[in-house]
Design an enzyme around this catalytic site. Structure first.
Site, PDB file in Angstrom:
ATOM      1  N   GLU A  36       0.841  -1.202   0.000  1.00 50.94           N
ATOM      2  CA  GLU A  36       0.000   0.000   0.000  1.00 50.94           C
ATOM      3  C   GLU A  36       0.877   1.254   0.000  1.00 50.94           C
ATOM      4  O   GLU A  36       0.592   2.236  -0.679  1.00 50.94           O
ATOM      5  CB  GLU A  36      -0.912   0.015   1.240  1.00 50.94           C
ATOM      6  N   ASP A  38       3.947   1.517  -1.227  1.00 53.07           N
ATOM      7  CA  ASP A  38       4.549   1.684  -2.550  1.00 53.07           C
ATOM      8  C   ASP A  38       3.548   2.244  -3.551  1.00 53.07           C
ATOM      9  O   ASP A  38       3.876   3.076  -4.397  1.00 53.07           O
ATOM     10  CB  ASP A  38       5.095   0.348  -3.055  1.00 53.07           C
ATOM     11  N   SER A  82      17.428   3.793  -0.856  1.00 53.28           N
ATOM     12  CA  SER A  82      16.369   2.793  -0.792  1.00 53.28           C
ATOM     13  C   SER A  82      16.431   1.974  -2.082  1.00 53.28           C
ATOM     14  O   SER A  82      17.324   2.178  -2.907  1.00 53.28           O
ATOM     15  CB  SER A  82      15.060   3.546  -0.675  1.00 53.28           C
ATOM     16  N   LYS A 115      16.226 -10.596  -0.076  1.00 54.14           N
ATOM     17  CA  LYS A 115      15.962  -9.324   0.591  1.00 54.14           C
ATOM     18  C   LYS A 115      15.568  -9.643   2.031  1.00 54.14           C
ATOM     19  O   LYS A 115      14.523 -10.236   2.284  1.00 54.14           O
ATOM     20  CB  LYS A 115      14.842  -8.572  -0.111  1.00 54.14           C
ATOM     21  N   GLU A 172      21.788  -5.723   7.113  1.00 52.74           N
ATOM     22  CA  GLU A 172      20.438  -5.749   7.670  1.00 52.74           C
ATOM     23  C   GLU A 172      20.461  -6.513   8.982  1.00 52.74           C
ATOM     24  O   GLU A 172      20.918  -7.659   9.035  1.00 52.74           O
ATOM     25  CB  GLU A 172      19.520  -6.464   6.664  1.00 52.74           C
ATOM     26  N   LYS A 288      20.964  -6.932  -8.430  1.00 54.85           N
ATOM     27  CA  LYS A 288      21.911  -5.817  -8.550  1.00 54.85           C
ATOM     28  C   LYS A 288      22.815  -6.052  -9.758  1.00 54.85           C
ATOM     29  O   LYS A 288      23.238  -7.187  -9.982  1.00 54.85           O
ATOM     30  CB  LYS A 288      22.826  -5.756  -7.309  1.00 54.85           C
ATOM     31  N   LYS A 312       9.444  -7.950  -4.881  1.00 53.68           N
ATOM     32  CA  LYS A 312       8.784  -8.294  -3.615  1.00 53.68           C
ATOM     33  C   LYS A 312       7.843  -9.472  -3.816  1.00 53.68           C
ATOM     34  O   LYS A 312       7.051  -9.478  -4.762  1.00 53.68           O
ATOM     35  CB  LYS A 312       7.967  -7.093  -3.119  1.00 53.68           C
ATOM     36  N   CYS A 409     -16.896 -19.574  33.749  1.00 56.90           N
ATOM     37  CA  CYS A 409     -17.381 -19.799  35.114  1.00 56.90           C
ATOM     38  C   CYS A 409     -18.483 -18.832  35.523  1.00 56.90           C
ATOM     39  O   CYS A 409     -19.062 -18.968  36.605  1.00 56.90           O
ATOM     40  CB  CYS A 409     -16.211 -19.723  36.100  1.00 56.90           C
TER      41      CYS A 409
HETATM   42  S1  IVH Z   1      21.066  -3.274  -1.214  1.00 61.94           S
HETATM   43  C1  IVH Z   1      21.514   0.926  -2.643  1.00 61.94           C
HETATM   44  N1  IVH Z   1      20.637  -5.777  -0.532  1.00 61.94           N
HETATM   45  O1  IVH Z   1      16.245  -3.140   1.704  1.00 61.94           O
HETATM   46  C2  IVH Z   1      21.243  -0.481  -2.357  1.00 61.94           C
HETATM   47  N2  IVH Z   1      19.346  -4.090   0.512  1.00 61.94           N
HETATM   48  O2  IVH Z   1      14.511  -1.258   0.305  1.00 61.94           O
HETATM   49  C3  IVH Z   1      20.354  -0.674  -1.218  1.00 61.94           C
HETATM   50  N3  IVH Z   1      17.755  -4.916   2.156  1.00 61.94           N
HETATM   51  O3  IVH Z   1      17.761  -0.240   2.933  1.00 61.94           O
HETATM   52  C4  IVH Z   1      20.622  -1.802  -0.391  1.00 61.94           C
HETATM   53  N4  IVH Z   1      18.233  -7.048   1.951  1.00 61.94           N
HETATM   54  O4  IVH Z   1      17.880  -2.326   4.362  1.00 61.94           O
HETATM   55  C5  IVH Z   1      20.282  -4.500  -0.349  1.00 61.94           C
HETATM   56  N5  IVH Z   1      20.347  -8.037  -0.034  1.00 61.94           N
HETATM   57  C6  IVH Z   1      20.018  -6.762   0.164  1.00 61.94           C
HETATM   58  C7  IVH Z   1      19.025  -6.381   1.085  1.00 61.94           C
HETATM   59  C8  IVH Z   1      18.710  -5.021   1.231  1.00 61.94           C
HETATM   60  C9  IVH Z   1      17.493  -6.166   2.577  1.00 61.94           C
HETATM   61  C10 IVH Z   1      17.097  -3.699   2.654  1.00 61.94           C
HETATM   62  C11 IVH Z   1      18.073  -2.612   3.014  1.00 61.94           C
HETATM   63  C12 IVH Z   1      17.660  -1.426   2.220  1.00 61.94           C
HETATM   64  C13 IVH Z   1      16.246  -1.749   1.873  1.00 61.94           C
HETATM   65  C14 IVH Z   1      15.852  -1.052   0.602  1.00 61.94           C
END
Ligand code: IVH
Length: 668
Positions: A36, A38, A82, A115, A172, A288, A312, A409
């Protein structure tokens, strides 16, 4: 849309997103789902672009919450960005096309990671030593939570000499699902509000003011990025992860490199199923561009890199019919409304019931029997009712109202000040008696094998027992007539009951089911007061001197010993021969669980052997030399090279009086 309507909608979305951000980052209590959030962000971004309404402090420009005021603020010279989110393969293919448009003729690869669903942190090492641990905050400034970070066992406090002397990592912090469930059990036992999911629980824990409290929370860490100053080596995500692992950082083993977006989609599909089997929660996959040189070409927007995206997973949600609302009476008399659901499969298990927590919660969500409801597993574990799909349907029954009397009771229910739950305070209320006995016999308490719910029900119904002390009077002849009991099983049960008399004092204390006395508090009490006698003589003020004990617990303990029926039960148990004294060697608490101590110099009142015994009694251990695995150096007079080394590695050095406080040792 008219201009006025656009402006109104933009203001509305900004307000919603600001509030959601604060709730998520600063209060660790989200009220809308990620999806929601996003969707609202996307709508706002589109409206701002279309109508040129961008401003610098719009939520579309900001990453997350404000740093909170209790911790010093730190600037992040390289912002913590982010990630843009996608929810389907078409969006992911669009991302792939955008990347290929910008680096057309080059061959590049994708690194695919999980993630992790926790809280982002930044760690800085100088001189091979952890110097800073910070939250993400708003991406440019966060909270300095170094002391709290130091308590996380996965985080190396120092690095070996072959590491770069200055480096930064990002990762994380998270909690394993099982540890999260245990933490919530502990909180409920202690009258505290349970956390909604492992992510909130981690974020909340990292922001506590007392690092000793943080140390007791099961926080873990995965590192997923390395930032080196003045490095001219061309790296990839893969080579950085390997280097991080070699340097001793906790790196997730699930990592793959792909050439095409189809390979990436295969991995996503695999994890969408397999993720439920992981011990920690993941809410997606991060894709990435692997090679750093291409990342530079792609660059970033103000909010997120163009070289990475997250995919997601669908949250584990399902819709089903709420057939009725029933009431459950807990061991301590709390009345919990429960949603009886038409069976539905969620994250691999069939769900038929979900806690509705309390009356206020039902009113807030306006949940009524017959509604179609959205059910979600919080952190993939505990089912809960999120919302009603068809609140406007016709002929809905009226709003749920808690009855005035106990459903079991018939005694009047009461609600204490400051509490959300209604309670039945009748000690003789049958389901409470039953729940107390089940708790008494349970694995973490007296661990009586064979004393399951069905046996307890029959024993209570047959009038054979009305308290847990009665268990010790049972004979095989009493038990034999019960359903599914044979000579052998009856004998086994009597033997198991008798064997439980050897359980140590702290377990008996926990088993007795005193309100707010969970496993940890029971251990702390048994270690501070080595016998029932001493404990019963303690006043509330005395009890509050014990580390984990506040006024609420202290009052509950002293009131328990004032109730005549409790004293009768205690007498029966003393006669039966249960352990009401702590023995010398038993582990008395888990205060120092997993903590590694090194001793050096001579301490004012403890010998080395005694100090070691105290450490072991509380779940810690000692080793002879200082290394990055050492948690504390306990130092006395004329401490030598160990002290120098501990200081160099940034390991906390404590003296005997600090140690005494840690283990609740009294010297007078
Ligand atoms: S890369 C600039 N790798 O997700 C790249 N983030 O939504 C940003 N997160 O703030 C981070 N697992 O806290 C990356 N394997 C992962 C991740 C990860 C969880 C979190 C992280 C970030 C958020 C972004």
């Amino acid at each position: 849309m008219t201009t006025q309507k656009v402006h109104d909608r933009v203001a509305e979305l900004r307000d919603l997103l600001e509030r959601a951000n604060r709730a998520y980052y600063d209060e660790a209590k989200p009220f809308i789902s990620d999806r929601e959030f996003d969707e609202a962000l996307k709508e706002l971004r589109e409206l701002e672009e279309e109508h040129s309404l961008q401003t610098d402090n719009s939520p579309t420009r900001r990453v997350g919450g404000q740093p909170t005021s209790q911790f010093p603020t730190v600037e992040h010279p390289v912002p913590l960005l982010s990630l843009d989110n996608t929810y389907n393969s078409d969006d992911l293919r669009d991302f792939d096309r955008r990347v290929r448009d910008r680096i057309p003729e080059e061959s590049f690869t994708y690194a695919v990671e999980l993630k992790f669903d926790g809280a982002a942190v930044r760690l800085r090492y100088e001189d091979y030593t952890l110097k800073l641990g910070a939250t993400r905050g708003d991406g440019e400034r966060g909270d300095d939570i170094t002391q709290n970070i130091r308590t996380i066992g996965d985080v190396p406090l120092s690095l070996s000499d072959n590491a770069p002397s200055v480096l930064e990592v990002r990762g994380e912090a998270y909690m394993e699902k099982e540890a999260f469930v245990r933490l919530n059990e502990y909180r409920e036992e202690n009258g505290l509000q349970p956390f909604a999911n492992p992510r909130n629980s981690t974020a909340g824990s990292l922001k506590m003011q007392d690092p000793r409290e943080v140390a007791r929370r099961p926080i873990r860490m995965f590192i997923f990025d390395l930032i080196l100053e003045n490095s001219d080596v061309e790296r990839t995500q893969k080579s950085k992860m390997e280097l991080l692992r070699d340097l001793g950082f906790p790196v997730c083993e699930h990592f793959e490199v792909c050439r095409t977006i189809d390979e990436v989609l295969d991995i996503i599909e695999k994890w969408d199923d397999l993720r439920h089997e992981l011990p920690y929660a993941t809410d997606g996959v991060v894709i990435k561009v692997n090679e750093e040189k291409f990342r530079e070409q792609l660059g970033t927007t103000s909010k997120a890199p163009r070289w990475a995206i997250s995919y997601k997973f669908e949250a584990d949600q399902a819709t089903t019919i709420l057939e009725s609302i029933t009431l459950q009476v807990g061991r301590l008399g709390s009345i919990t409304p429960v949603a009886e659901l038409k069976a539905v499969v969620l994250a691999g298990t069939t769900v038929k019931r979900a806690s509705l927590h309390n009356e206020d919660e039902i009113h807030r969500k306006d949940i009524r029997p017959g509604d179609t409801v959205v059910v979600e597993k919080a952190g993939e574990i505990i089912p809960q009712v999120l919302s009603v799909v068809n609140p406007a349907r016709e002929n809905r029954p009226s709003l749920f109202k808690m009855p005035e009397n106990c459903p079991a009771c018939g005694e009047p229910l009461v609600k204490f000040e400051g509490e959300v739950k209604w309670r039945c305070i009748n000690q003789e209320c049958p389901p409470q008696i039953r729940e107390r006995i089940i708790h008494f016999a349970s694995r973490d308490a007296m661990d009586i094998e064979g004393m399951g719910d069905a046996v307890v029900d029959q024993l209570v119904d047959a009038g054979l027992i009305s308290s847990y002390a009665d268990l010790y009077k049972l004979t095989t002849a009493d038990i034999l007539p019960l359903e599914r009991m044979a000579e052998k099983s009856a004998q086994n049960l009597v033997d198991a009951i008798q064997a439980s008399k050897l359980q140590p004092f702290h377990r008996v204390l926990y088993a007795m089911g005193i309100r707010f006395v969970g496993k940890t508090v029971a251990k702390d009490l048994a270690s501070a007061y080595s016998s029932l006698d001493k404990l019963m003589k303690a006043s509330s003020e005395d009890l509050e001197e014990v580390d984990s004990i506040g006024p609420k617990i202290a009052d509950s303990v002293t009131s328990f010993f004032k109730i005549p029926s409790n004293l009768e039960i205690l007498n029966d148990m003393i006669e039966a021969g249960l352990q009401f004294e702590a023995t010398e060697n038993e582990q008395q608490s888990s205060k120092l669980d997993g903590k590694v101590f090194v001793l050096t110099g001579s301490l004012p009142s403890l010998t080395r052997k005694e100090a070691t015994e105290w450490i072991e009694k509380h779940g810690g251990k000692t080793t002879s030399s200082v290394s990055s695995n050492t948690d504390f150096l306990l130092a006395g007079e004329s401490a030598g090279s160990k002290l120098t080394k501990a200081e160099k590695l940034g390991i906390p050095v404590i003296d005997e009086s600090t140690f005494n406080e840690m283990v609740n040792r009294r010297t007078e």
